[in-house]
Write a protein that holds these residues in place. Structure first.
Motif, PDB file in Angstrom:
ATOM      1  N   MET A  39     -66.824  37.727 -58.540  1.00 39.38           N
ATOM      2  CA  MET A  39     -68.259  37.921 -58.298  1.00 39.38           C
ATOM      3  C   MET A  39     -68.606  39.409 -58.246  1.00 39.38           C
ATOM      4  O   MET A  39     -69.601  39.845 -58.838  1.00 39.38           O
ATOM      5  CB  MET A  39     -68.681  37.254 -56.983  1.00 39.38           C
ATOM      6  N   HIS A  40     -67.815  40.176 -57.527  1.00 34.70           N
ATOM      7  CA  HIS A  40     -68.073  41.607 -57.397  1.00 34.70           C
ATOM      8  C   HIS A  40     -67.907  42.299 -58.751  1.00 34.70           C
ATOM      9  O   HIS A  40     -68.693  43.191 -59.112  1.00 34.70           O
ATOM     10  CB  HIS A  40     -67.120  42.216 -56.360  1.00 34.70           C
ATOM     11  N   LEU A  41     -66.914  41.886 -59.528  1.00 37.86           N
ATOM     12  CA  LEU A  41     -66.683  42.443 -60.855  1.00 37.86           C
ATOM     13  C   LEU A  41     -67.874  42.174 -61.771  1.00 37.86           C
ATOM     14  O   LEU A  41     -68.340  43.068 -62.496  1.00 37.86           O
ATOM     15  CB  LEU A  41     -65.408  41.843 -61.445  1.00 37.86           C
ATOM     16  N   VAL A  42     -68.397  40.950 -61.751  1.00 41.69           N
ATOM     17  CA  VAL A  42     -69.557  40.599 -62.581  1.00 41.69           C
ATOM     18  C   VAL A  42     -70.785  41.391 -62.132  1.00 41.69           C
ATOM     19  O   VAL A  42     -71.526  41.932 -62.968  1.00 41.69           O
ATOM     20  CB  VAL A  42     -69.821  39.075 -62.531  1.00 41.69           C
ATOM     21  N   PHE A  43     -71.010  41.492 -60.834  1.00 39.58           N
ATOM     22  CA  PHE A  43     -72.147  42.238 -60.306  1.00 39.58           C
ATOM     23  C   PHE A  43     -72.085  43.692 -60.771  1.00 39.58           C
ATOM     24  O   PHE A  43     -73.064  44.234 -61.295  1.00 39.58           O
ATOM     25  CB  PHE A  43     -72.146  42.163 -58.771  1.00 39.58           C
ATOM     26  N   ASN A  44     -70.925  44.337 -60.592  1.00 47.83           N
ATOM     27  CA  ASN A  44     -70.777  45.724 -61.010  1.00 47.83           C
ATOM     28  C   ASN A  44     -70.856  45.864 -62.532  1.00 47.83           C
ATOM     29  O   ASN A  44     -71.383  46.856 -63.036  1.00 47.83           O
ATOM     30  CB  ASN A  44     -69.454  46.302 -60.506  1.00 47.83           C
ATOM     31  N   GLY A  45     -70.357  44.863 -63.256  1.00 46.78           N
ATOM     32  CA  GLY A  45     -70.428  44.900 -64.711  1.00 46.78           C
ATOM     33  C   GLY A  45     -71.853  44.854 -65.221  1.00 46.78           C
ATOM     34  O   GLY A  45     -72.216  45.583 -66.155  1.00 46.78           O
ATOM     35  N   ILE A  46     -72.668  44.019 -64.610  1.00 52.58           N
ATOM     36  CA  ILE A  46     -74.083  43.943 -64.999  1.00 52.58           C
ATOM     37  C   ILE A  46     -74.782  45.267 -64.712  1.00 52.58           C
ATOM     38  O   ILE A  46     -75.539  45.783 -65.545  1.00 52.58           O
ATOM     39  CB  ILE A  46     -74.784  42.776 -64.274  1.00 52.58           C
ATOM     40  N   GLN A  47     -74.521  45.838 -63.543  1.00 51.93           N
ATOM     41  CA  GLN A  47     -75.116  47.125 -63.193  1.00 51.93           C
ATOM     42  C   GLN A  47     -74.695  48.202 -64.190  1.00 51.93           C
ATOM     43  O   GLN A  47     -75.513  49.004 -64.643  1.00 51.93           O
ATOM     44  CB  GLN A  47     -74.707  47.545 -61.779  1.00 51.93           C
ATOM     45  N   ILE A  51     -77.032  50.413 -66.819  1.00 46.56           N
ATOM     46  CA  ILE A  51     -77.039  51.875 -66.796  1.00 46.56           C
ATOM     47  C   ILE A  51     -76.748  52.431 -68.191  1.00 46.56           C
ATOM     48  O   ILE A  51     -77.389  53.382 -68.640  1.00 46.56           O
ATOM     49  CB  ILE A  51     -76.028  52.410 -65.759  1.00 46.56           C
ATOM     50  N   ILE A  52     -75.793  51.823 -68.879  1.00 50.21           N
ATOM     51  CA  ILE A  52     -75.446  52.279 -70.230  1.00 50.21           C
ATOM     52  C   ILE A  52     -76.573  51.977 -71.216  1.00 50.21           C
ATOM     53  O   ILE A  52     -76.878  52.777 -72.099  1.00 50.21           O
ATOM     54  CB  ILE A  52     -74.126  51.635 -70.695  1.00 50.21           C
ATOM     55  N   ALA A  53     -77.228  50.834 -71.069  1.00 52.02           N
ATOM     56  CA  ALA A  53     -78.272  50.414 -72.006  1.00 52.02           C
ATOM     57  C   ALA A  53     -79.604  51.119 -71.773  1.00 52.02           C
ATOM     58  O   ALA A  53     -80.433  51.158 -72.694  1.00 52.02           O
ATOM     59  CB  ALA A  53     -78.479  48.902 -71.906  1.00 52.02           C
ATOM     60  N   GLN A  66     -91.527  55.790 -67.658  1.00 48.97           N
ATOM     61  CA  GLN A  66     -90.229  56.446 -67.538  1.00 48.97           C
ATOM     62  C   GLN A  66     -89.480  56.065 -66.272  1.00 48.97           C
ATOM     63  O   GLN A  66     -88.274  56.108 -66.227  1.00 48.97           O
ATOM     64  CB  GLN A  66     -90.398  57.972 -67.599  1.00 48.97           C
ATOM     65  N   LYS A  67     -90.171  55.678 -65.217  1.00 49.32           N
ATOM     66  CA  LYS A  67     -89.501  55.340 -63.966  1.00 49.32           C
ATOM     67  C   LYS A  67     -89.252  53.843 -63.825  1.00 49.32           C
ATOM     68  O   LYS A  67     -88.835  53.391 -62.775  1.00 49.32           O
ATOM     69  CB  LYS A  67     -90.311  55.854 -62.779  1.00 49.32           C
ATOM     70  N   ALA A  68     -89.482  53.081 -64.870  1.00 49.15           N
ATOM     71  CA  ALA A  68     -89.274  51.639 -64.801  1.00 49.15           C
ATOM     72  C   ALA A  68     -87.785  51.335 -64.683  1.00 49.15           C
ATOM     73  O   ALA A  68     -86.968  51.965 -65.336  1.00 49.15           O
ATOM     74  CB  ALA A  68     -89.850  50.955 -66.041  1.00 49.15           C
ATOM     75  N   PRO A  69     -87.430  50.359 -63.840  1.00 52.97           N
ATOM     76  CA  PRO A  69     -86.020  49.986 -63.726  1.00 52.97           C
ATOM     77  C   PRO A  69     -85.482  49.431 -65.039  1.00 52.97           C
ATOM     78  O   PRO A  69     -86.218  48.884 -65.852  1.00 52.97           O
ATOM     79  CB  PRO A  69     -86.007  48.910 -62.647  1.00 52.97           C
ATOM     80  N   ALA A  70     -84.187  49.583 -65.222  1.00 50.86           N
ATOM     81  CA  ALA A  70     -83.554  49.133 -66.463  1.00 50.86           C
ATOM     82  C   ALA A  70     -83.749  47.638 -66.683  1.00 50.86           C
ATOM     83  O   ALA A  70     -83.903  47.190 -67.817  1.00 50.86           O
ATOM     84  CB  ALA A  70     -82.077  49.484 -66.450  1.00 50.86           C
ATOM     85  N   VAL A  71     -83.753  46.850 -65.612  1.00 45.78           N
ATOM     86  CA  VAL A  71     -83.933  45.399 -65.756  1.00 45.78           C
ATOM     87  C   VAL A  71     -85.305  45.101 -66.343  1.00 45.78           C
ATOM     88  O   VAL A  71     -85.454  44.260 -67.228  1.00 45.78           O
ATOM     89  CB  VAL A  71     -83.753  44.694 -64.393  1.00 45.78           C
TER      90      VAL A  71
END
Length: 82
Positions: A39-47, A51-53, A66-71
Motif C-alpha cells: 500500500m505504501h509503495l503504491v501510494f508513493n508510486g502514484i505521488q 511529480i514526474i508528469a 500554474q499553481k494547480a495540483p498535478a492531480v
C-alpha cells in the motif's frame, strides 16, 4: 515522522493521517506487514508519477493555472483528450 515536515499544510497532514490509519488497520486485521508495504509503495508510486508528469501536463493543457495540483491537471488533461 512526516508531520513536522508538513505541519503548516492541513491537506497533507490529513492525507498522511488517513494513510497511517489505513496502514494500521490493514496490519491489525491481516497480522502481516507485506500488504502495508505494498500500500505504501503504491501510494508513493502514484505521488512520484504525478511529480514526474506535472511538467508534461502543463504543456498539454497550458490554460491550467500554474499553481494547480498535478492531480487536477491530470484530470483536465484526460478530459481534454477525450
Amino acid at each position: 515522522p512526516h508531520i513536522p515536515q508538513y505541519y503548516n499544510n492541513l491537506g497533507v497532514v490529513t492525507v498522511v493521517f488517513i494513510l497511517s490509519l489505513s496502514l494500521t488497520l490493514v496490519r491489525a486485521f491481516t497480522g502481516r506487514l507485506l500488504p502495508c508495504f505494498i500500500m505504501h509503495l503504491v501510494f508513493n508510486g502514484i505521488q512520484s508519477a504525478l511529480i514526474i508528469a506535472e511538467p508534461y501536463l502543463r504543456q498539454v493543457v497550458p490554460e491550467v493555472e500554474q499553481k494547480a495540483p498535478a492531480v487536477l491537471m491530470l484530470a483536465r488533461s484526460v478530459r481534454h483528450l477525450i
